[in-house]
Write an enzyme that holds these catalytic residues in place. Structure first.
Site, mmCIF file in Angstrom:
data_model
loop_
_atom_site.group_PDB
_atom_site.id
_atom_site.type_symbol
_atom_site.label_atom_id
_atom_site.label_comp_id
_atom_site.label_asym_id
_atom_site.label_seq_id
_atom_site.Cartn_x
_atom_site.Cartn_y
_atom_site.Cartn_z
ATOM 1 N N GLU A 126 6.937 -22.140 7.222
ATOM 2 C CA GLU A 126 7.626 -21.242 8.178
ATOM 3 C C GLU A 126 8.681 -22.082 9.093
ATOM 4 O O GLU A 126 8.984 -21.511 10.182
ATOM 5 C CB GLU A 126 6.403 -20.983 9.090
ATOM 6 C CG GLU A 126 5.584 -22.005 10.061
ATOM 7 C CD GLU A 126 4.739 -21.194 10.873
ATOM 8 O OE1 GLU A 126 4.694 -21.505 12.041
ATOM 9 O OE2 GLU A 126 3.787 -20.438 10.454
ATOM 10 N N GLU A 174 0.897 -1.190 -0.048
ATOM 11 C CA GLU A 174 -0.045 -0.108 0.051
ATOM 12 C C GLU A 174 0.908 1.273 -0.051
ATOM 13 O O GLU A 174 0.348 2.348 -0.088
ATOM 14 C CB GLU A 174 -0.840 -0.006 1.272
ATOM 15 C CG GLU A 174 -2.090 -0.991 0.982
ATOM 16 C CD GLU A 174 -2.863 -1.233 2.384
ATOM 17 O OE1 GLU A 174 -2.515 -0.845 3.473
ATOM 18 O OE2 GLU A 174 -4.170 -1.735 2.153
#
Length: 271
Positions: free
Chosen positions: A114, A83
């Site tokens: 992960e 953004e």
């Protein structure tokens, strides 16, 4: 390792028999839990301030900001990074979000992504990360190998490191130079850290990126003068900003000037 501290994110919910609650009860109780989050974030402002200060200094000197995480934490970092260019007109590649498992993991879970201690650093290396940059690890538990491994390796190489976690005294916080610990307590659904923990991470990320963008000059007064004109709404907003800042009273004239220069700031500077 997990026995070394109190993993609040895994503690049982304060609520029982959720399936027996009415919809109104569910919504009311979730909202009651959510209301605690900003109060806890407020306590972390001194930690956030330290990290924002160093990120601002590094970016003004030509460095970049990296977020790295897995699952919800990784997605929130990618969201915040993605953004920045449209909102503040910053070139692509100066704020970068990295998620365990890569782009595919943004929309669906990637098994065991992960769990690697090495892969996080390898993913950072793809971007030629160096000691001009800052890397912020995000992990609710504070125990994610992908994130801890990346932060440890970065710090050993003289790169500034920070983290956002939702437990106190975690291995991740110990690894990072500038840890931010936002302990929001047990989740409404036990262990579902996409809820309060994720909300806390989002609030902290908003605070970090917005404050940094203001510090490095991407905002004037209270306006996004460098925003990209990617749709009609933003062109309209930019045109009105330009009219306010320049004194131009003709909407179409202001709009054409804005579109010619590509941002409010560039259009105002041209005058």
């Amino acid at each position: 390792m997990s026995a070394a501290f109190n993993k609040v994110t895994e503690q049982a919910s304060s609520y029982r028999h959720l399936e027996k609650m009415s919809i109104r009860e569910l919504l009311t109780n979730i909202n009651a839990e959510d209301q605690q989050v900003p109060l806890v974030v407020a306590k972390a402002i001194p930690q956030i301030e330290q990290l924002v200060t160093i990120i601002s200094d590094k970016m003004l000197a030509g460095g970049r900001l990296f977020y790295i995480g897995a699952g919800t934490s990784g997605r929130l970092g990618v969201l915040d990074a993605s953004e920045i260019p449209p909102t503040y007109g910053l070139p692509q590649g100066l704020v970068i979000g990295i998620i365990a498992g890569g782009q595919e993991a943004i929309q669906k879970p990637i098994e065991h992504a992960e769990d690697s201690w090495e892969q996080g650093w390898l993913d950072l290396e793809k971007h030629q990360i160096n000691d001009n940059d800052v890397v912020v690890g995000i992990a609710a538990s504070g125990t994610t190998p992908y994130v801890i491994g990346a932060i440890k390796e970065a710090r050993q190489r003289g790169i500034v490191t920070g983290c956002i976690t939702n437990n106190q005294g975690t291995p991740l916080a110990a690894a990072a130079e500038f840890p931010i610990e936002v302990v929001v307590g047990p989740e409404f659904v036990t262990g579902s850290t996409r809820m309060k923990s994720g909300t806390a991470q989002k609030l902290v990320l908003n605070m970090i990126s917005t404050s940094v963008m203001i510090q490095i000059g991407r905002v004037e007064d209270n306006k996004m003068v460098n925003m990209q004109l990617t749709n009609a709404k933003l062109v309209d907003r930019g045109t009105k900003m330009l009219m306010e800042k320049s004194g131009i009273t003709d909407y179409e004239k202001a709009k054409q000037l804005l579109l010619k220069y590509g941002s409010v700031k560039a259009a105002v500077d041209s005058l």
